[in-house]
Design a protein around this motif. Structure first.
Motif, PDB file in Angstrom:
ATOM      1  N   GLY A  69       0.811  -1.215   0.000  1.00  0.00           N
ATOM      2  CA  GLY A  69       0.000   0.000   0.000  1.00  0.00           C
ATOM      3  C   GLY A  69       0.843   1.264   0.000  1.00  0.00           C
ATOM      4  N   TYR A  70       1.942   1.265   0.763  1.00  0.00           N
ATOM      5  CA  TYR A  70       2.839   2.428   0.764  1.00  0.00           C
ATOM      6  C   TYR A  70       3.429   2.662  -0.622  1.00  0.00           C
ATOM      7  CZ  TYR A  70       2.719   1.663   5.842  1.00  0.00           C
ATOM      8  OH  TYR A  70       2.330   1.477   7.145  1.00  0.00           O
ATOM      9  N   TRP A  71       3.792   1.574  -1.285  1.00  0.00           N
ATOM     10  CA  TRP A  71       4.378   1.701  -2.626  1.00  0.00           C
ATOM     11  C   TRP A  71       3.351   2.254  -3.611  1.00  0.00           C
ATOM     12  CZ3 TRP A  71       3.261  -1.463  -7.047  1.00  0.00           C
ATOM     13  CH2 TRP A  71       4.082  -1.203  -8.138  1.00  0.00           C
ATOM     14  N   VAL A  72       2.119   1.745  -3.539  1.00  0.00           N
ATOM     15  CA  VAL A  72       1.079   2.225  -4.450  1.00  0.00           C
ATOM     16  C   VAL A  72       0.755   3.690  -4.184  1.00  0.00           C
ATOM     17  CG1 VAL A  72      -1.350   1.943  -5.119  1.00  0.00           C
ATOM     18  CG2 VAL A  72       0.097  -0.075  -4.764  1.00  0.00           C
ATOM     19  N   ALA A  73       0.749   4.081  -2.902  1.00  0.00           N
ATOM     20  CA  ALA A  73       0.418   5.464  -2.552  1.00  0.00           C
ATOM     21  C   ALA A  73       1.559   6.436  -2.807  1.00  0.00           C
ATOM     22  CB  ALA A  73       0.005   5.544  -1.086  1.00  0.00           C
ATOM     23  N   GLY A  74       2.724   5.934  -3.186  1.00  0.00           N
ATOM     24  CA  GLY A  74       3.847   6.802  -3.478  1.00  0.00           C
ATOM     25  C   GLY A  74       4.596   7.285  -2.253  1.00  0.00           C
ATOM     26  N   VAL A  75       4.459   6.594  -1.134  1.00  0.00           N
ATOM     27  CA  VAL A  75       5.196   6.972   0.077  1.00  0.00           C
ATOM     28  C   VAL A  75       6.655   6.561  -0.101  1.00  0.00           C
ATOM     29  CG1 VAL A  75       5.364   6.659   2.578  1.00  0.00           C
ATOM     30  CG2 VAL A  75       3.130   6.642   1.454  1.00  0.00           C
ATOM     31  N   PRO A  76       7.612   7.443   0.228  1.00  0.00           N
ATOM     32  CA  PRO A  76       9.025   7.074   0.057  1.00  0.00           C
ATOM     33  C   PRO A  76       9.441   5.948   1.008  1.00  0.00           C
ATOM     34  CG  PRO A  76       8.821   9.186   1.198  1.00  0.00           C
ATOM     35  CD  PRO A  76       7.458   8.813   0.715  1.00  0.00           C
ATOM     36  N   HIS A  77      10.386   5.158   0.561  1.00  0.00           N
ATOM     37  CA  HIS A  77      10.938   4.024   1.327  1.00  0.00           C
ATOM     38  C   HIS A  77       9.839   3.071   1.804  1.00  0.00           C
ATOM     39  CE1 HIS A  77      14.586   6.405   1.280  1.00  0.00           C
ATOM     40  NE2 HIS A  77      13.972   7.383   1.929  1.00  0.00           N
ATOM     41  N   PRO A  78       9.055   2.530   0.883  1.00  0.00           N
ATOM     42  CA  PRO A  78       7.950   1.654   1.301  1.00  0.00           C
ATOM     43  C   PRO A  78       8.426   0.358   1.963  1.00  0.00           C
ATOM     44  CG  PRO A  78       8.219   1.573  -1.080  1.00  0.00           C
ATOM     45  CD  PRO A  78       9.119   2.661  -0.588  1.00  0.00           C
ATOM     46  N   VAL A  79       9.585  -0.158   1.535  1.00  0.00           N
ATOM     47  CA  VAL A  79      10.083  -1.395   2.133  1.00  0.00           C
ATOM     48  C   VAL A  79      10.448  -1.163   3.600  1.00  0.00           C
ATOM     49  CG1 VAL A  79      11.874  -3.165   2.031  1.00  0.00           C
ATOM     50  CG2 VAL A  79      10.888  -2.267  -0.092  1.00  0.00           C
ATOM     51  N   LEU A  80      11.132  -0.056   3.874  1.00  0.00           N
ATOM     52  CA  LEU A  80      11.506   0.263   5.246  1.00  0.00           C
ATOM     53  C   LEU A  80      10.276   0.488   6.116  1.00  0.00           C
ATOM     54  CD1 LEU A  80      13.599   0.941   7.406  1.00  0.00           C
ATOM     55  CD2 LEU A  80      13.621   3.301   6.527  1.00  0.00           C
ATOM     56  N   LEU A  81       9.323   1.248   5.596  1.00  0.00           N
ATOM     57  CA  LEU A  81       8.094   1.490   6.357  1.00  0.00           C
ATOM     58  C   LEU A  81       7.292   0.205   6.545  1.00  0.00           C
ATOM     59  CD1 LEU A  81       6.850   4.924   4.952  1.00  0.00           C
ATOM     60  CD2 LEU A  81       7.646   4.420   7.267  1.00  0.00           C
ATOM     61  N   GLY A  82       7.304  -0.662   5.533  1.00  0.00           N
ATOM     62  CA  GLY A  82       6.626  -1.947   5.683  1.00  0.00           C
ATOM     63  C   GLY A  82       7.264  -2.796   6.769  1.00  0.00           C
ATOM     64  N   ALA A  83       8.609  -2.788   6.834  1.00  0.00           N
ATOM     65  CA  ALA A  83       9.298  -3.542   7.883  1.00  0.00           C
ATOM     66  C   ALA A  83       8.988  -2.962   9.259  1.00  0.00           C
ATOM     67  CB  ALA A  83      10.809  -3.523   7.630  1.00  0.00           C
ATOM     68  N   LEU A  84       8.977  -1.633   9.370  1.00  0.00           N
ATOM     69  CA  LEU A  84       8.622  -1.002  10.651  1.00  0.00           C
ATOM     70  C   LEU A  84       7.183  -1.325  11.037  1.00  0.00           C
ATOM     71  CD1 LEU A  84      10.310   2.512  10.273  1.00  0.00           C
ATOM     72  CD2 LEU A  84      11.066   0.582  11.674  1.00  0.00           C
ATOM     73  N   THR A  85       6.289  -1.346  10.034  1.00  0.00           N
ATOM     74  CA  THR A  85       4.893  -1.699  10.314  1.00  0.00           C
ATOM     75  C   THR A  85       4.775  -3.131  10.797  1.00  0.00           C
ATOM     76  OG1 THR A  85       4.186  -0.167   8.572  1.00  0.00           O
ATOM     77  CG2 THR A  85       2.574  -1.775   9.345  1.00  0.00           C
TER      78      THR A  85
END
Length: 203
Positions: free
Chosen positions: A80-96
């Protein structure tokens, strides 16, 4: 720098000792489990064996409910972060994923990601991301996780949640797994202790 180096060395020693311990636990796990159950039965009788088995089952269920569900939530929201254009989606996904292992932790990272998307001018994408993300978190926390943990521990999710939060408060991160195990053992002991009284009332 000396203090930081000492802390790093201390943590490295702990990680190395943990890995060595896990190696021998996995290598000799069945024999250790059999010996532990035999010793428990000698010390506490058949009731102690039931409590020990229930604690082990609760730890397995907690690992499935917290770790696996957390990883699943992190992976879905990372997409979802990647689709929404949020920077560093992999890092944010790992934190999530890490935050989702603690009840009510994932919405914090999700909110931060939505704020970042708003700051970049993606207001609509941020709103959709937050809404869909909260639905995913709600389903994971109120449907999938209770089914996994509650089915293994034979506890209502409220008691599981109290065990998790109390365990984290008392033991830190290790309490995520110890808390539900202790709660399951206490509830099992309570049920066995009050079993005769319950049957008398029903009779």
């Amino acid at each position: 720098s000396r203090g930081l180096g000492g802390q790093v060395a201390h943590q490295v020693v702990i990680v190395a000792f943990t890995l060595v311990t896990l190696f021998f636990l996995f290598k000799d796990g069945p024999a250790l489990a059999h010996t532990a159950l035999w010793a428990t039965e000698r010390l506490c009788g058949p009731g102690g064996v039931r409590v020990a088995r229930q604690m082990v089952a609760s730890i397995h269920g907690t690992v499935d409910g917290l770790v696996l569900v957390g990883l699943g939530v992190g992976a879905l929201l990372g997409v979802g972060y990647w689709v929404a254009g949020v920077p560093h989606p992999v890092l944010l996904g790992a934190l999530t994923a890490l935050a989702a292992m603690i009840p009510l932790g994932a919405p914090i990272v999700l909110g931060v990601a939505a704020i970042i998307a708003v700051a970049q001018g993606h207001t609509l994408a941020a709103a959709v991301l937050f809404g869909v993300g909260m639905v995913i978190v709600f389903i994971a926390d109120h449907a999938v996780r209770p089914a996994l943990i509650g089915g293994a521990t034979k506890l209502p999710f409220l008691w599981v949640l109290l065990g998790i939060l109390g365990g984290v408060e008392t033991f830190g991160l290790l309490g995520l797994f110890l808390g539900p195990a202790i709660m399951a053992a206490l509830i099992l002991l309570w049920r066995e202790w009050t079993g005769d009284a319950t049957r008398d009332v029903q009779a």
